[in-house]
Design a protein around this motif. Sequence first.
Motif, PDB file in Angstrom:
ATOM      1  N   THR A  52       0.867  -1.181   0.000  1.00  0.00           N
ATOM      2  CA  THR A  52       0.000   0.000   0.000  1.00  0.00           C
ATOM      3  C   THR A  52       0.907   1.235   0.000  1.00  0.00           C
ATOM      4  OG1 THR A  52       0.009   0.099   2.411  1.00  0.00           O
ATOM      5  CG2 THR A  52      -1.737  -1.209   1.392  1.00  0.00           C
ATOM      6  N   GLN A  53       0.315   2.393  -0.275  1.00  0.00           N
ATOM      7  CA  GLN A  53       1.121   3.624  -0.307  1.00  0.00           C
ATOM      8  C   GLN A  53       1.784   3.881   1.036  1.00  0.00           C
ATOM      9  OE1 GLN A  53      -1.794   6.438  -2.369  1.00  0.00           O
ATOM     10  NE2 GLN A  53       0.144   6.846  -3.397  1.00  0.00           N
ATOM     11  N   ARG A  54       1.019   3.620   2.110  1.00  0.00           N
ATOM     12  CA  ARG A  54       1.564   3.844   3.440  1.00  0.00           C
ATOM     13  C   ARG A  54       2.741   2.919   3.704  1.00  0.00           C
ATOM     14  NH1 ARG A  54      -2.533   2.609   8.064  1.00  0.00           N
ATOM     15  NH2 ARG A  54      -3.553   4.511   7.406  1.00  0.00           N
ATOM     16  N   MET A  55       2.570   1.641   3.355  1.00  0.00           N
ATOM     17  CA  MET A  55       3.653   0.679   3.560  1.00  0.00           C
ATOM     18  C   MET A  55       4.881   1.057   2.753  1.00  0.00           C
ATOM     19  SD  MET A  55       3.606  -1.985   5.581  1.00  0.00           S
ATOM     20  CE  MET A  55       4.292  -3.480   4.854  1.00  0.00           C
ATOM     21  N   ALA A  56       4.650   1.508   1.504  1.00  0.00           N
ATOM     22  CA  ALA A  56       5.775   1.856   0.642  1.00  0.00           C
ATOM     23  C   ALA A  56       6.599   2.980   1.263  1.00  0.00           C
ATOM     24  CB  ALA A  56       5.274   2.253  -0.747  1.00  0.00           C
ATOM     25  N   SER A  57       5.934   4.017   1.747  1.00  0.00           N
ATOM     26  CA  SER A  57       6.707   5.140   2.287  1.00  0.00           C
ATOM     27  C   SER A  57       7.332   4.771   3.633  1.00  0.00           C
ATOM     28  CB  SER A  57       5.856   6.410   2.387  1.00  0.00           C
ATOM     29  OG  SER A  57       4.887   6.257   3.389  1.00  0.00           O
ATOM     30  N   ASP A  58       6.619   3.965   4.435  1.00  0.00           N
ATOM     31  CA  ASP A  58       7.197   3.542   5.715  1.00  0.00           C
ATOM     32  C   ASP A  58       8.412   2.643   5.502  1.00  0.00           C
ATOM     33  OD1 ASP A  58       5.387   4.971   7.126  1.00  0.00           O
ATOM     34  OD2 ASP A  58       4.086   3.283   7.621  1.00  0.00           O
ATOM     35  N   LEU A  59       8.279   1.710   4.567  1.00  0.00           N
ATOM     36  CA  LEU A  59       9.401   0.819   4.284  1.00  0.00           C
ATOM     37  C   LEU A  59      10.604   1.586   3.784  1.00  0.00           C
ATOM     38  CD1 LEU A  59       8.016  -2.406   2.651  1.00  0.00           C
ATOM     39  CD2 LEU A  59       9.768  -2.266   4.410  1.00  0.00           C
ATOM     40  N   PHE A  60      10.337   2.571   2.932  1.00  0.00           N
ATOM     41  CA  PHE A  60      11.454   3.377   2.437  1.00  0.00           C
ATOM     42  C   PHE A  60      12.156   4.069   3.604  1.00  0.00           C
ATOM     43  CE2 PHE A  60      13.451   7.296   1.072  1.00  0.00           C
ATOM     44  CZ  PHE A  60      14.369   6.777   0.178  1.00  0.00           C
ATOM     45  N   ALA A  61      11.352   4.682   4.507  1.00  0.00           N
ATOM     46  CA  ALA A  61      11.936   5.377   5.664  1.00  0.00           C
ATOM     47  C   ALA A  61      12.780   4.418   6.498  1.00  0.00           C
ATOM     48  CB  ALA A  61      10.828   5.986   6.512  1.00  0.00           C
ATOM     49  N   ILE A  62      12.246   3.214   6.734  1.00  0.00           N
ATOM     50  CA  ILE A  62      12.960   2.236   7.563  1.00  0.00           C
ATOM     51  C   ILE A  62      14.284   1.835   6.907  1.00  0.00           C
ATOM     52  CG2 ILE A  62      12.865  -0.135   8.462  1.00  0.00           C
ATOM     53  CD1 ILE A  62       9.749   0.331   8.703  1.00  0.00           C
ATOM     54  N   ILE A  63      14.213   1.484   5.622  1.00  0.00           N
ATOM     55  CA  ILE A  63      15.415   1.004   4.938  1.00  0.00           C
ATOM     56  C   ILE A  63      16.427   2.131   4.752  1.00  0.00           C
ATOM     57  CG2 ILE A  63      16.231   0.150   2.685  1.00  0.00           C
ATOM     58  CD1 ILE A  63      13.674  -1.684   2.781  1.00  0.00           C
ATOM     59  N   ASP A  64      15.927   3.305   4.391  1.00  0.00           N
ATOM     60  CA  ASP A  64      16.814   4.455   4.182  1.00  0.00           C
ATOM     61  C   ASP A  64      17.552   4.819   5.471  1.00  0.00           C
ATOM     62  OD1 ASP A  64      17.855   6.684   2.695  1.00  0.00           O
ATOM     63  OD2 ASP A  64      16.469   7.956   3.836  1.00  0.00           O
ATOM     64  N   GLU A  65      16.803   4.964   6.560  1.00  0.00           N
ATOM     65  CA  GLU A  65      17.440   5.415   7.804  1.00  0.00           C
ATOM     66  C   GLU A  65      18.330   4.347   8.420  1.00  0.00           C
ATOM     67  OE1 GLU A  65      15.728   8.088  10.440  1.00  0.00           O
ATOM     68  OE2 GLU A  65      14.019   8.575   9.155  1.00  0.00           O
ATOM     69  N   ARG A  66      17.928   3.097   8.285  1.00  0.00           N
ATOM     70  CA  ARG A  66      18.783   2.024   8.813  1.00  0.00           C
ATOM     71  C   ARG A  66      20.096   1.966   8.043  1.00  0.00           C
ATOM     72  NH1 ARG A  66      16.875  -1.405  12.373  1.00  0.00           N
ATOM     73  NH2 ARG A  66      18.425  -2.962  11.820  1.00  0.00           N
ATOM     74  N   SER A  67      20.041   2.173   6.719  1.00  0.00           N
ATOM     75  CA  SER A  67      21.252   2.143   5.900  1.00  0.00           C
ATOM     76  C   SER A  67      22.181   3.281   6.297  1.00  0.00           C
ATOM     77  CB  SER A  67      20.906   2.272   4.416  1.00  0.00           C
ATOM     78  OG  SER A  67      20.040   1.230   4.032  1.00  0.00           O
ATOM     79  N   THR A  68      21.623   4.474   6.463  1.00  0.00           N
ATOM     80  CA  THR A  68      22.434   5.641   6.828  1.00  0.00           C
ATOM     81  C   THR A  68      23.119   5.409   8.173  1.00  0.00           C
ATOM     82  OG1 THR A  68      20.780   6.966   5.723  1.00  0.00           O
ATOM     83  CG2 THR A  68      22.374   8.149   7.059  1.00  0.00           C
ATOM     84  N   ALA A  69      22.383   4.784   9.110  1.00  0.00           N
ATOM     85  CA  ALA A  69      22.936   4.539  10.441  1.00  0.00           C
ATOM     86  C   ALA A  69      23.750   3.244  10.488  1.00  0.00           C
ATOM     87  CB  ALA A  69      21.808   4.487  11.462  1.00  0.00           C
ATOM     88  N   ARG A  70      23.889   2.561   9.326  1.00  0.00           N
ATOM     89  CA  ARG A  70      24.656   1.300   9.217  1.00  0.00           C
ATOM     90  C   ARG A  70      24.171   0.235  10.192  1.00  0.00           C
ATOM     91  NH1 ARG A  70      30.986   3.061   8.872  1.00  0.00           N
ATOM     92  NH2 ARG A  70      31.037   3.685   6.697  1.00  0.00           N
TER      93      ARG A  70
END
Length: 225
Positions: free
Chosen positions: A163-181
Amino acid sequence: MSDIACHCGRRGALFAKNDGSLKLVRWHHCREHLDKERVALAGLVDSTIPPSMPEIFRDTDVTRLHPNIQKALDWKPQGDVSGLLLHGTTGIGKTRGIWAIICRLWAEEALKDKQLNFQFLTMRKLETTIESGFKDQKHGTAIDQLISLPFLILDDFGKERLTQRMASDLFAIIDERSTARRATIISTNFNGSTLLERFDPRDKETGVALIRRLKDYYRMVGAGA
Ligand SMILES: [Zn+2]
């Protein structure tokens, strides 16, 4: 489990019951001062399996997993590449491979008397977590928790259409986790282009950005049937 300290002030050594329960036990001496024979007599062994691991995955014979999955079992986060993506069709042993990695890391931590702090979530469970956060108006907190977990596993990414909500939440999770290694493992039946199709047409941009992050920050391991 109480936090027993040795006379030297260090935490008691961590062991598991040898009765199949996997139950963790804190010994009353640290690893340096304990008497190995007494530990063995008490029916305790090194903990090699997290108690939360489902029983059906405990008897995995890793030599029967797809060769590419076997090669990924030594994975650990390295610098910017803090993630592992296992992709390929059902039946090649992605989930079993993930549990084998968790067990390896768990056993390493247990020898240091620590419990590996990880969370294994199926996509269905992730969705429930995010949805219930919405209901309780604690959505931001739920996402922040997923971002700050030291080790997160997302199993079967793309199984359900996003869903749109899941897509943006997943992006936030993956993006921020990657940045924080922060260590993350994702399994999926899809590859880059088919994964993109799991996104709503209105979310293609999010999908492209998310797949970009996976390519940049994850070790990609693919295996055909
Ligand atoms: Zn001690």
